[in-house]
Enzyme design. Structure first.
Site, mmCIF file in Angstrom:
data_model
loop_
_atom_site.group_PDB
_atom_site.id
_atom_site.type_symbol
_atom_site.label_atom_id
_atom_site.label_comp_id
_atom_site.label_asym_id
_atom_site.label_seq_id
_atom_site.Cartn_x
_atom_site.Cartn_y
_atom_site.Cartn_z
ATOM 1 N N ARG A 1 45.575 -38.922 27.871
ATOM 2 C CA ARG A 1 44.604 -37.820 27.897
ATOM 3 C C ARG A 1 43.572 -37.916 26.772
ATOM 4 O O ARG A 1 43.027 -36.906 26.335
ATOM 5 C CB ARG A 1 45.307 -36.458 27.858
ATOM 6 C CG ARG A 1 46.169 -36.190 29.080
ATOM 7 C CD ARG A 1 46.545 -34.716 29.152
ATOM 8 N NE ARG A 1 47.344 -34.457 30.345
ATOM 9 C CZ ARG A 1 48.672 -34.408 30.355
ATOM 10 N NH1 ARG A 1 49.346 -34.610 29.235
ATOM 11 N NH2 ARG A 1 49.328 -34.157 31.465
ATOM 12 N N LYS B 1 29.021 -40.488 28.623
ATOM 13 C CA LYS B 1 29.232 -40.652 30.055
ATOM 14 C C LYS B 1 30.029 -41.935 30.283
ATOM 15 O O LYS B 1 29.620 -43.014 29.842
ATOM 16 C CB LYS B 1 27.903 -40.750 30.807
ATOM 17 C CG LYS B 1 27.241 -39.430 31.099
ATOM 18 C CD LYS B 1 26.057 -39.682 32.014
ATOM 19 C CE LYS B 1 25.334 -38.414 32.382
ATOM 20 N NZ LYS B 1 24.197 -38.673 33.298
ATOM 21 N N GLU C 1 14.463 -48.351 29.641
ATOM 22 C CA GLU C 1 15.066 -47.107 29.170
ATOM 23 C C GLU C 1 14.351 -46.565 27.924
ATOM 24 O O GLU C 1 14.388 -45.361 27.659
ATOM 25 C CB GLU C 1 16.553 -47.309 28.884
ATOM 26 C CG GLU C 1 17.384 -47.635 30.123
ATOM 27 C CD GLU C 1 17.603 -46.431 31.027
ATOM 28 O OE1 GLU C 1 17.289 -45.299 30.623
ATOM 29 O OE2 GLU C 1 18.106 -46.634 32.156
ATOM 30 N N LYS D 1 17.534 -39.537 22.811
ATOM 31 C CA LYS D 1 18.667 -39.227 23.680
ATOM 32 C C LYS D 1 19.717 -38.406 22.943
ATOM 33 O O LYS D 1 20.307 -37.470 23.515
ATOM 34 C CB LYS D 1 19.293 -40.514 24.221
ATOM 35 C CG LYS D 1 20.481 -40.212 25.128
ATOM 36 C CD LYS D 1 20.995 -41.409 25.888
ATOM 37 C CE LYS D 1 22.099 -40.984 26.857
ATOM 38 N NZ LYS D 1 22.613 -42.121 27.645
ATOM 39 N N GLU E 1 25.582 -32.217 30.837
ATOM 40 C CA GLU E 1 24.532 -32.329 31.863
ATOM 41 C C GLU E 1 24.472 -31.091 32.759
ATOM 42 O O GLU E 1 24.354 -31.173 33.977
ATOM 43 C CB GLU E 1 24.756 -33.592 32.718
ATOM 44 C CG GLU E 1 23.488 -34.075 33.392
ATOM 45 C CD GLU E 1 23.658 -35.408 34.099
ATOM 46 O OE1 GLU E 1 22.806 -36.278 33.902
ATOM 47 O OE2 GLU E 1 24.637 -35.593 34.839
ATOM 48 N N ARG F 1 19.779 -32.264 30.120
ATOM 49 C CA ARG F 1 20.198 -33.661 30.044
ATOM 50 C C ARG F 1 19.883 -34.415 31.329
ATOM 51 O O ARG F 1 19.719 -35.640 31.327
ATOM 52 C CB ARG F 1 21.696 -33.763 29.726
ATOM 53 C CG ARG F 1 22.161 -35.200 29.551
ATOM 54 C CD ARG F 1 23.554 -35.310 28.975
ATOM 55 N NE ARG F 1 23.982 -36.702 28.917
ATOM 56 C CZ ARG F 1 25.097 -37.133 28.356
ATOM 57 N NH1 ARG F 1 25.921 -36.271 27.788
ATOM 58 N NH2 ARG F 1 25.407 -38.416 28.356
ATOM 59 N N ASN G 1 17.607 -38.781 33.710
ATOM 60 C CA ASN G 1 17.699 -39.523 34.965
ATOM 61 C C ASN G 1 16.328 -39.830 35.568
ATOM 62 O O ASN G 1 16.243 -40.238 36.734
ATOM 63 C CB ASN G 1 18.555 -38.754 35.975
ATOM 64 C CG ASN G 1 20.020 -38.745 35.584
ATOM 65 O OD1 ASN G 1 20.681 -39.769 35.582
ATOM 66 N ND2 ASN G 1 20.521 -37.568 35.226
ATOM 67 N N HIS H 1 15.942 -42.696 37.938
ATOM 68 C CA HIS H 1 17.270 -43.147 38.344
ATOM 69 C C HIS H 1 17.639 -42.766 39.777
ATOM 70 O O HIS H 1 18.411 -43.484 40.415
ATOM 71 C CB HIS H 1 18.329 -42.615 37.377
ATOM 72 C CG HIS H 1 18.375 -43.347 36.078
ATOM 73 N ND1 HIS H 1 17.316 -43.342 35.188
ATOM 74 C CD2 HIS H 1 19.339 -44.123 35.528
ATOM 75 C CE1 HIS H 1 17.649 -44.080 34.131
ATOM 76 N NE2 HIS H 1 18.865 -44.554 34.313
ATOM 77 N N HIS I 1 18.789 -45.873 41.642
ATOM 78 C CA HIS I 1 20.136 -46.078 42.169
ATOM 79 C C HIS I 1 20.093 -46.363 43.674
ATOM 80 O O HIS I 1 20.911 -47.142 44.193
ATOM 81 C CB HIS I 1 21.013 -44.861 41.898
ATOM 82 C CG HIS I 1 21.456 -44.751 40.474
ATOM 83 N ND1 HIS I 1 21.921 -43.573 39.920
ATOM 84 C CD2 HIS I 1 21.521 -45.665 39.475
ATOM 85 C CE1 HIS I 1 22.248 -43.783 38.655
ATOM 86 N NE2 HIS I 1 22.006 -45.038 38.369
ATOM 87 N N HIS J 1 19.461 -53.248 36.840
ATOM 88 C CA HIS J 1 19.398 -51.787 36.765
ATOM 89 C C HIS J 1 18.071 -51.326 36.156
ATOM 90 O O HIS J 1 17.408 -50.423 36.688
ATOM 91 C CB HIS J 1 20.566 -51.270 35.931
ATOM 92 C CG HIS J 1 20.526 -49.796 35.693
ATOM 93 N ND1 HIS J 1 20.733 -48.859 36.689
ATOM 94 C CD2 HIS J 1 20.266 -49.075 34.558
ATOM 95 C CE1 HIS J 1 20.624 -47.643 36.191
ATOM 96 N NE2 HIS J 1 20.345 -47.737 34.902
#
Length: 374
Positions: free
Chosen positions: A131, A153, A195, A235, A245, A249, A253, A256, A260, A273
């Protein structure tokens, strides 16, 4: 901290202020040395497990283990196959069980040495083992230094798409050493630069002006290192304001949602990417102009700068060009940022002024893409 692109700087230490989960980010030419005390603190029993991939291990593993040994940290390495296929349920299980077999305790930390694939996978395994084990992000690509290594993330890919299983799990430290970038192919360097531009386009028009002024030379080492620091700092401030998010936040994206979809519809390994994100940013600005929100001059500047540095500015300039508007919109419909069945897009009212559009018009978006791809 605001990084000045005109003045080459030594190693910088930034901080993500998240209370008990706060951590430092060391950025620059000797970040590994600067980060050694933090790694010692993250590994209180003087031992760690390094997870990396075959390509990175050849270039950087021996140096890292030697530096850790100098400060009394024993390390064992797990070397995985490179590439997105490692971000799988099978590899997550393998790593989680390897952490348990190694007898790691919750106060211990593992080290993710590699690009975004390694960072995402190791972070997720650390999040679920007992955990929550600690982990140190040691990003070796420009893309991972300015994006995936910061913010917590973590995740793996599923058959439904990229990063659809994961957890928010903050690292204990990020070491973004410029020496790792010296072995990157030019294409990977440019992919990561997308980025950096993204940060400027979201909320820092002055940064975009400075990047634009450098033109194609912006990826040269002395200029790039301060640009990296500026993008990471940008960031970090957003993550502090919205760790999970739930709001702003999502601005990170930009490009993105389109990107994606490009990655999902293209043949494997044909586009990078960062290239997909760059083309996605070009489309996001074009669509914002179509909606009457963004001046056409701003969109033209964005696309011109992407072309100048050697990045795609449109899906027609990607290595794969056989696109279907309907298929791309269907991919966008499955994006994890969506809510209530609506497509969420990050659009812009101008350079440095991005915003969240939670209910994009699917029919209009399909018509826009049909026109752009014809």
């Amino acid at each position: 901290m605001t990084a000045d692109l005109s003045t080459p700087s030594a190693t910088l230490t930034l901080n993500v202020g998240l209370g008990e989960r706060a951590y430092d980010i060391h950025v620059g030419p000797d970040a590994l040395t600067a980060g050694l005390p933090g790694i010692q603190a993250a590994c209180p029993r003087g031992q760690t497990l390094i997870v990396t991939d075959e390509h990175v291990a050849e270039r950087h593993l021996e140096r890292l283990q030697a530096r850790l040994g100098e400060v009394g940290i024993r390390s064992t390495a797990l070397i995985l196959p490179p590439g997105e296929t490692s971000k799988s349920w099978e590899m997550l299980q393998f790593l989680t069980e390897a952490f348990l077999d190694a007898g790691l305790e919750r106060k211990d930390s593992v080290i993710a040495l590699g690009g975004g694939v390694i960072g995402d996978l190791v972070g997720f395994a650390a999040a679920v083992a007992k955990r929550g084990l600690g982990f140190v992000q040691m990003p070796t690509t420009l893309l991972s230094q300015v994006d995936s290594s910061v913010g917590g993330k973590t995740g793996i890919n599923t058959r439904q798409g990229k990063n659809l299983a994961g957890a928010f799990h903050q690292p204990r430290l990020v070491v973004a050493d410029a020496g790792f970038l010296s072995t990157l192919p030019d294409r990977e360097l440019k992919s990561g630069y997308a980025e950096i531009v993204k940060a400027a386009l979201i909320g820092d028009a002055d940064l975009f002006d400075r990047l634009e002024a450098h033109g194609a030379s912006v990826t040269q080492p002395d200029i790039l290192k301060t640009a990296i620091a500026a993008a990471i700092d940008f960031k970090a401030r957003i993550v502090e304001a919205d760790e999970y998010e739930a709001g702003k936040r999502a601005l990170l994206n930009l490009g993105h949602t389109f990107g994606h979809a490009f990655e999902a519809d293209a043949p494997k390994d044909v586009i990078r990417h960062g290239e997909a994100v760059a083309a996605g940013m070009g489309l996001a600005f074009e669509y914002s102009t179509r909606l009457g929100l963004c001046p056409a001059e701003d969109t033209a500047r964005v696309r011109a700068h992407l072309r100048t540095v050697g990045l795609p500015d449109h899906p027609k300039t990607l290595a794969h060009t056989d696109w279907s508007a309907e298929s791309l919109v269907a991919r966008m419909q499955d994006d994890k940022k969506n809510s209530g069945g609506e497509i969420t897009l990050i659009l812009a009212r101008g350079i440095g002024n991005a915003y969240i559009e939670p209910k994009a018009d699917r029919a209009d978006l399909t018509d826009f893409l049909t026109t752009e791809l014809t």
